[in-house]
Design an enzyme around this catalytic site. Structure first.
Site, short mmCIF file in Angstrom:
data_model
loop_
_atom_site.label_atom_id
_atom_site.label_comp_id
_atom_site.label_asym_id
_atom_site.label_seq_id
_atom_site.Cartn_x
_atom_site.Cartn_y
_atom_site.Cartn_z
N ASN A 1 0.83 -1.20 0.00
CA ASN A 1 0.00 0.00 0.00
C ASN A 1 0.87 1.25 0.00
OD1 ASN A 1 0.64 -0.78 2.76
ND2 ASN A 1 -0.89 0.66 3.49
N GLU B 1 0.31 5.20 0.64
CA GLU B 1 -0.60 6.25 1.09
C GLU B 1 -0.17 7.62 0.56
OE1 GLU B 1 -1.95 4.19 5.30
OE2 GLU B 1 -0.71 5.99 5.37
N CYS C 1 -3.99 0.74 -2.70
CA CYS C 1 -3.85 -0.48 -1.91
C CYS C 1 -2.78 -1.41 -2.50
CB CYS C 1 -5.18 -1.23 -1.87
SG CYS C 1 -6.53 -0.31 -1.11
N GLU D 1 -2.94 -4.63 -3.14
CA GLU D 1 -3.44 -5.53 -4.18
C GLU D 1 -3.42 -4.86 -5.54
OE1 GLU D 1 -6.04 -6.41 -0.48
OE2 GLU D 1 -4.87 -4.75 -1.28
N CYS E 1 -10.37 -4.64 0.16
CA CYS E 1 -11.47 -3.68 0.08
C CYS E 1 -12.28 -3.92 -1.20
CB CYS E 1 -10.94 -2.25 0.12
SG CYS E 1 -10.11 -1.71 -1.40
N CYS F 1 -10.47 -3.08 -4.54
CA CYS F 1 -9.49 -4.12 -4.92
C CYS F 1 -10.21 -5.36 -5.42
CB CYS F 1 -8.60 -4.46 -3.74
SG CYS F 1 -7.37 -3.17 -3.40
#
Length: 162
Positions: free
Chosen positions: A62, A64, A73, A75, A112, A115
């Site tokens: 990830n 940010e 993210c 993934e 999430c 993803c």
């Protein structure tokens, strides 16, 4: 009115050692990917590792950003890397894990919705399922055989292709 039920099947393993050697290796690669996480705001480091049909592993973490919607993210960083660096190469299995120093993670962290949608489209593009391992470091692993089990109503509007 018709009532319809959906059922998913998944496997739960008490530890990563219960997986086959290949899947253990993939989970370890996901743990290693957490090291490249840029997560100064949440301090929640997520790693993903994808195995390609030729055995190569592609990892992501990830990333940010202070403008929260601008981050990405783990993934999706890994999936988009496959899409750009290995176009047309199928993904057979992916592992996802997370860690933080702020609290103890006691169960596998799942992907999430955004993803899951991207994972579902990759599965559709390659016309074969992607198995997914959600690994709780030092704990259990959840394994599904297909992204479809996680998102049975993935967005798929065929008219957009016209």
């Amino acid at each position: 009115m018709e009532k319809i039920s959906l059922h998913i099947h998944y496997h739960r393993f008490t530890s990563v050692e219960a997986l086959n050697e290949n899947e253990q290796r993939l989970c370890r690669a996901a743990v290693s990917a957490t090291e490249t996480s840029y997560s100064p705001y949440s301090e929640f480091r997520v790693g993903a590792a994808l195995q390609l049909e030729d055995g190569q592993i592609v990892s992501g973490s990830n990333q940010e950003n202070i403008a929260y919607p601008s981050g990405l993210c783990a993934e999706r960083t890994a999936l988009f890397a496959v899409g750009t660096q290995f176009p047309g190469t199928a993904i057979t299995v992916m592992a996802v894990t997370a860690r933080t120093d702020r609290f103890v993670i006691r169960q596998p962290v799942t992907s999430c919705g955004a993803c899951l949608q991207v994972m579902a489209e990759f599965e559709k593009r390659q016309k074969q399922p992607i198995a997914v391992l959600f690994y709780c470091i030092g704990g259990e692993v959840i394994r599904v055989n297909s992204v479809r089990d996680l998102l049975p109503f993935a967005f798929n509007e065929e008219r957009l292709k016209a």
